[in-house]
Scaffold this motif. Structure first.
Motif, PDB file in Angstrom:
ATOM      1  N   CYS A 107      18.399  -5.309 -44.772  1.00 53.06           N
ATOM      2  CA  CYS A 107      19.670  -6.024 -44.692  1.00 53.06           C
ATOM      3  C   CYS A 107      20.751  -5.207 -44.010  1.00 53.06           C
ATOM      4  O   CYS A 107      21.934  -5.469 -44.183  1.00 53.06           O
ATOM      5  CB  CYS A 107      20.110  -6.454 -46.085  1.00 53.06           C
ATOM      6  SG  CYS A 107      20.283  -5.068 -47.218  1.00 53.06           S
ATOM      7  N   CYS A 110      16.499  -3.673 -53.187  1.00 50.90           N
ATOM      8  CA  CYS A 110      16.556  -4.789 -52.231  1.00 50.90           C
ATOM      9  C   CYS A 110      15.281  -4.778 -51.408  1.00 50.90           C
ATOM     10  O   CYS A 110      14.901  -3.756 -50.859  1.00 50.90           O
ATOM     11  CB  CYS A 110      17.778  -4.658 -51.329  1.00 50.90           C
ATOM     12  SG  CYS A 110      17.893  -6.017 -50.142  1.00 50.90           S
ATOM     13  N   HIS A 131      19.147 -10.915 -48.639  1.00 51.15           N
ATOM     14  CA  HIS A 131      18.699  -9.745 -49.388  1.00 51.15           C
ATOM     15  C   HIS A 131      17.475 -10.162 -50.209  1.00 51.15           C
ATOM     16  O   HIS A 131      17.105 -11.338 -50.238  1.00 51.15           O
ATOM     17  CB  HIS A 131      19.796  -9.249 -50.332  1.00 51.15           C
ATOM     18  CG  HIS A 131      21.049  -8.809 -49.632  1.00 51.15           C
ATOM     19  ND1 HIS A 131      21.212  -7.551 -49.121  1.00 51.15           N
ATOM     20  CD2 HIS A 131      22.191  -9.487 -49.339  1.00 51.15           C
ATOM     21  CE1 HIS A 131      22.409  -7.456 -48.561  1.00 51.15           C
ATOM     22  NE2 HIS A 131      23.030  -8.618 -48.671  1.00 51.15           N
ATOM     23  N   HIS A 142      20.544  -0.479 -46.348  1.00 53.58           N
ATOM     24  CA  HIS A 142      19.559  -1.244 -47.125  1.00 53.58           C
ATOM     25  C   HIS A 142      18.844  -0.371 -48.155  1.00 53.58           C
ATOM     26  O   HIS A 142      18.686  -0.744 -49.316  1.00 53.58           O
ATOM     27  CB  HIS A 142      18.557  -1.869 -46.152  1.00 53.58           C
ATOM     28  CG  HIS A 142      17.275  -2.286 -46.784  1.00 53.58           C
ATOM     29  ND1 HIS A 142      17.202  -3.315 -47.682  1.00 53.58           N
ATOM     30  CD2 HIS A 142      16.013  -1.794 -46.671  1.00 53.58           C
ATOM     31  CE1 HIS A 142      15.939  -3.455 -48.078  1.00 53.58           C
ATOM     32  NE2 HIS A 142      15.214  -2.536 -47.488  1.00 53.58           N
ATOM     33  N   MET A 193      20.552   0.250 -51.421  1.00 52.68           N
ATOM     34  CA  MET A 193      20.999  -0.910 -52.196  1.00 52.68           C
ATOM     35  C   MET A 193      20.173  -1.004 -53.483  1.00 52.68           C
ATOM     36  O   MET A 193      19.287  -1.836 -53.623  1.00 52.68           O
ATOM     37  CB  MET A 193      20.845  -2.172 -51.349  1.00 52.68           C
ATOM     38  CG  MET A 193      21.554  -3.365 -51.939  1.00 52.68           C
ATOM     39  SD  MET A 193      21.635  -4.689 -50.761  1.00 52.68           S
ATOM     40  CE  MET A 193      21.884  -6.063 -51.877  1.00 52.68           C
ATOM     41  N   GLN A 238      14.579  -6.926 -48.815  1.00 51.80           N
ATOM     42  CA  GLN A 238      14.690  -7.459 -47.453  1.00 51.80           C
ATOM     43  C   GLN A 238      15.609  -6.543 -46.668  1.00 51.80           C
ATOM     44  O   GLN A 238      16.734  -6.278 -47.099  1.00 51.80           O
ATOM     45  CB  GLN A 238      15.310  -8.874 -47.460  1.00 51.80           C
ATOM     46  CG  GLN A 238      14.412  -9.942 -48.001  1.00 51.80           C
ATOM     47  CD  GLN A 238      13.276 -10.312 -47.073  1.00 51.80           C
ATOM     48  OE1 GLN A 238      13.096  -9.713 -46.011  1.00 51.80           O
ATOM     49  NE2 GLN A 238      12.487 -11.281 -47.460  1.00 51.80           N
TER      50      GLN A 238
HETATM   51 CU   LIG Z   1      19.926  -5.981 -49.169  1.00 53.74          CU
END
Ligand SMILES: [Cu+2]
Length: 222
Positions: free
Chosen positions: A180, A176, A141, A184, A187, A178
């Motif tokens: 993921c 976040c 992440h 995502h 997040m 990245q």
């Molecule tokens: Cu993430």
């Protein structure tokens, strides 16, 4: 206020240093782009076939060659120096820093304080350096706080860190950075910087994040 600052309001000295580096680099990029493309068009105009039907070879020019070697090298070194000195501020851990564990999982953040208290919103006291210890229980992440201009990858099996210097009471986005998995984009959570007494009270008490956030309504920052 620059375009960059208006897009991403910054909240602290370090963020201002990061913005200065970005402004410096983008400023030179724009200047060099205009100068190079402008020169190109000027040459196309000046040396077109009508004006110069016969091409003439030009041989070396020591002054120009020295200039166009030394100047870009010096400019890139200055860019590196400014970037490095802004970056290094985020890596130095002062003795007074408070540790907070940041745990990433698909697809949420949780935070654990040294007294064992956990929360899903990151509460921090104003005016104290914080060392966020980043770890993930599943995939990679990215812990990203745009208003602080700080971001670091969160990698399973490793503990990385990120320094925060909360200077102003406020409510900031955490997301976040990245990709993921499926959720995502969802997040996200908040960083809420509280006055020191309020933070200490929250840390020792059984108050939930929502209760203390409600108490802060009206003091919400960027
Ligand atoms: Cu993430």
């Amino acid at each position: 206020m620059s375009l960059l600052a208006s897009l991403l309001p910054s909240v602290l000295h370090h963020a201002a240093a990061t913005d200065d580096v970005a402004r410096f680099i983008i400023g030179w990029d724009i200047f060099l782009f205009v100068a190079i493309v402008g020169t190109m068009f000027f040459f196309v105009f000046k040396y077109n076939k009508k004006r110069h039907p016969r091409a003439v070879n030009i041989h070396g020019n020591a002054v120009l060659e020295t200039l166009w070697t030394v100047f870009p090298v010096a400019l890139v070194l200055v860019m590196f120096y400014l970037g490095w000195s802004a970056y290094i501020q985020t890596r130095v851990v002062p003795k007074s820093a408070m540790d907070v564990k940041v745990i990433a999982r698909q697809w949420e953040w949780s935070f654990q304080y040294m007294n064992g208290k956990t929360a899903d919103t990151l509460f921090l006291p104003q005016g104290r350096p914080v060392k966020c210890l980043l770890t993930s229980v599943d995939v990679i992440h990215g812990f990203y706080i745009p208003a602080f201009r700080e971001k670091n990858d969160v990698i399973p099996g490793r503990v990385r860190y990120l320094m925060l210097y909360p200077e102003h009471v406020g409510n900031y986005e955490i997301t976040c950075s990245q990709y993921c998995g499926l959720d995502h984009a969802l997040m996200m959570t908040r960083l809420i910087v509280l006055p020191k007494e309020k933070f200490d009270q929250w840390l020792k008490s059984g108050l939930t994040g929502e209760q203390i956030s409600d108490a802060l309504t009206g003091r919400v920052g960027t």
